[in-house]
Design a protein around this motif. Sequence first.
Motif, PDB file in Angstrom:
ATOM      1  N   UNK A 153       0.797  -1.229   0.000  1.00  0.00           N
ATOM      2  CA  UNK A 153       0.000   0.000   0.000  1.00  0.00           C
ATOM      3  C   UNK A 153       0.830   1.281   0.000  1.00  0.00           C
ATOM      4  N   UNK A 154       2.164   1.144   0.061  1.00  0.00           N
ATOM      5  CA  UNK A 154       3.001   2.337   0.176  1.00  0.00           C
ATOM      6  C   UNK A 154       4.364   2.086  -0.476  1.00  0.00           C
ATOM      7  N   UNK A 155       5.096   3.186  -0.642  1.00  0.00           N
ATOM      8  CA  UNK A 155       6.485   3.082  -1.066  1.00  0.00           C
ATOM      9  C   UNK A 155       7.338   3.820  -0.041  1.00  0.00           C
ATOM     10  N   UNK A 156       8.615   3.459   0.040  1.00  0.00           N
ATOM     11  CA  UNK A 156       9.557   4.154   0.901  1.00  0.00           C
ATOM     12  C   UNK A 156      10.477   4.944  -0.020  1.00  0.00           C
ATOM     13  N   UNK A 157      10.534   6.280   0.221  1.00  0.00           N
ATOM     14  CA  UNK A 157      11.379   7.150  -0.603  1.00  0.00           C
ATOM     15  C   UNK A 157      12.469   7.777   0.250  1.00  0.00           C
ATOM     16  N   UNK A 158      13.575   8.081  -0.409  1.00  0.00           N
ATOM     17  CA  UNK A 158      14.744   8.637   0.266  1.00  0.00           C
ATOM     18  C   UNK A 158      15.130   9.934  -0.439  1.00  0.00           C
ATOM     19  N   UNK A 159      15.153  11.043   0.315  1.00  0.00           N
ATOM     20  CA  UNK A 159      15.528  12.348  -0.240  1.00  0.00           C
ATOM     21  C   UNK A 159      16.998  12.691   0.033  1.00  0.00           C
ATOM     22  N   UNK A 160      17.748  11.781   0.650  1.00  0.00           N
ATOM     23  CA  UNK A 160      19.182  12.012   0.844  1.00  0.00           C
ATOM     24  C   UNK A 160      19.876  12.034  -0.507  1.00  0.00           C
ATOM     25  N   UNK A 161      20.996  12.759  -0.597  1.00  0.00           N
ATOM     26  CA  UNK A 161      21.813  12.711  -1.801  1.00  0.00           C
ATOM     27  C   UNK A 161      22.279  11.263  -1.980  1.00  0.00           C
ATOM     28  N   UNK A 162      22.337  10.758  -3.212  1.00  0.00           N
ATOM     29  CA  UNK A 162      22.763   9.361  -3.413  1.00  0.00           C
ATOM     30  C   UNK A 162      24.136   9.032  -2.824  1.00  0.00           C
ATOM     31  N   UNK A 163      25.002  10.035  -2.645  1.00  0.00           N
ATOM     32  CA  UNK A 163      26.328   9.792  -2.084  1.00  0.00           C
ATOM     33  C   UNK A 163      26.421  10.124  -0.595  1.00  0.00           C
ATOM     34  N   UNK A 164      25.287  10.435   0.036  1.00  0.00           N
ATOM     35  CA  UNK A 164      25.291  10.707   1.481  1.00  0.00           C
ATOM     36  C   UNK A 164      25.779   9.466   2.229  1.00  0.00           C
ATOM     37  N   UNK A 165      26.582   9.698   3.256  1.00  0.00           N
ATOM     38  CA  UNK A 165      27.088   8.600   4.080  1.00  0.00           C
ATOM     39  C   UNK A 165      28.270   7.863   3.479  1.00  0.00           C
ATOM     40  N   UNK A 166      28.754   8.317   2.324  1.00  0.00           N
ATOM     41  CA  UNK A 166      29.854   7.619   1.664  1.00  0.00           C
ATOM     42  C   UNK A 166      31.121   8.476   1.689  1.00  0.00           C
ATOM     43  N   UNK A 167      32.248   7.813   1.956  1.00  0.00           N
ATOM     44  CA  UNK A 167      33.553   8.459   1.825  1.00  0.00           C
ATOM     45  C   UNK A 167      33.934   8.392   0.350  1.00  0.00           C
ATOM     46  N   UNK A 168      34.518   9.467  -0.166  1.00  0.00           N
ATOM     47  CA  UNK A 168      34.814   9.566  -1.590  1.00  0.00           C
ATOM     48  C   UNK A 168      36.309   9.759  -1.824  1.00  0.00           C
ATOM     49  N   UNK A 169      36.774   9.309  -2.989  1.00  0.00           N
ATOM     50  CA  UNK A 169      38.148   9.524  -3.416  1.00  0.00           C
ATOM     51  C   UNK A 169      38.102  10.196  -4.783  1.00  0.00           C
ATOM     52  N   UNK A 170      38.922  11.221  -4.962  1.00  0.00           N
ATOM     53  CA  UNK A 170      38.995  11.919  -6.239  1.00  0.00           C
ATOM     54  C   UNK A 170      40.436  11.953  -6.730  1.00  0.00           C
ATOM     55  N   UNK A 171      40.623  11.638  -8.008  1.00  0.00           N
ATOM     56  CA  UNK A 171      41.867  11.896  -8.726  1.00  0.00           C
ATOM     57  C   UNK A 171      41.634  13.245  -9.389  1.00  0.00           C
ATOM     58  N   UNK A 172      42.466  14.235  -9.092  1.00  0.00           N
ATOM     59  CA  UNK A 172      42.268  15.596  -9.592  1.00  0.00           C
ATOM     60  C   UNK A 172      43.515  16.036 -10.352  1.00  0.00           C
ATOM     61  N   UNK A 173      43.297  16.735 -11.474  1.00  0.00           N
ATOM     62  CA  UNK A 173      44.389  17.397 -12.192  1.00  0.00           C
ATOM     63  C   UNK A 173      43.973  18.841 -12.440  1.00  0.00           C
ATOM     64  N   UNK A 174      44.796  19.769 -11.977  1.00  0.00           N
ATOM     65  CA  UNK A 174      44.530  21.198 -12.199  1.00  0.00           C
ATOM     66  C   UNK A 174      45.027  21.549 -13.603  1.00  0.00           C
ATOM     67  N   UNK A 175      44.131  22.092 -14.434  1.00  0.00           N
ATOM     68  CA  UNK A 175      44.479  22.448 -15.802  1.00  0.00           C
ATOM     69  C   UNK A 175      44.745  23.943 -15.963  1.00  0.00           C
ATOM     70  N   UNK A 176      44.065  24.759 -15.140  1.00  0.00           N
ATOM     71  CA  UNK A 176      44.190  26.206 -15.297  1.00  0.00           C
ATOM     72  C   UNK A 176      43.819  26.902 -14.000  1.00  0.00           C
ATOM     73  N   UNK A 177      44.533  27.966 -13.687  1.00  0.00           N
ATOM     74  CA  UNK A 177      44.214  28.840 -12.553  1.00  0.00           C
ATOM     75  C   UNK A 177      44.014  30.222 -13.128  1.00  0.00           C
ATOM     76  N   UNK A 178      42.869  30.830 -12.834  1.00  0.00           N
ATOM     77  CA  UNK A 178      42.599  32.180 -13.355  1.00  0.00           C
ATOM     78  C   UNK A 178      42.678  33.198 -12.242  1.00  0.00           C
TER      79      UNK A 178
END
Length: 142
Positions: free
Chosen positions: A117-142
């Motif tokens: 009779x119902x659904x359960x919905x989640x309004x949290x960001x999909x990445x909430x609660x997760x630790x993240x890793x980023x590989x970053x390369x700076x291409x330009x500084x203005x």
Amino acid sequence: MSKVKQNDTVKVHYTGTLENGEVFDSSLQREPIEFTLGQGQLIPGFENGVIDMTVNEKKTIHIPSAEAYGDVREELIQEVPKAELPPEIEPQIGMGLVSRTPDGREIQLVVKDVKDEAIVVDANHPLAGKDLTFEIEVLEIK
């Protein structure tokens, strides 16, 4: 050589991964992102990670959930009677829905469970609660 500092506008390429190595986003197959530090355009951990980088520098940063999309907030998970859904919607687990607040703002929801009779919905960001890793390369500084 100049280094990235607050209020600089930078262009970067990035690849974001979860703890299990799964890639959740990458700019490598499209244009790099451009943003100005200190304006809150990106998550705090990402902005802090590019500070003091130089052009063409590559770096891996690890961002705990608190500096990314925050912890999962239980109050953002709710049960909604199926009778409140438009009749043409057949809810499925993982389906994205959009709800409107009384003041007209749109809220992105994800269906977490489908009951009789119902659904359960989640309004949290999909990445909430997760630790993240980023590989970053700076291409330009203005």
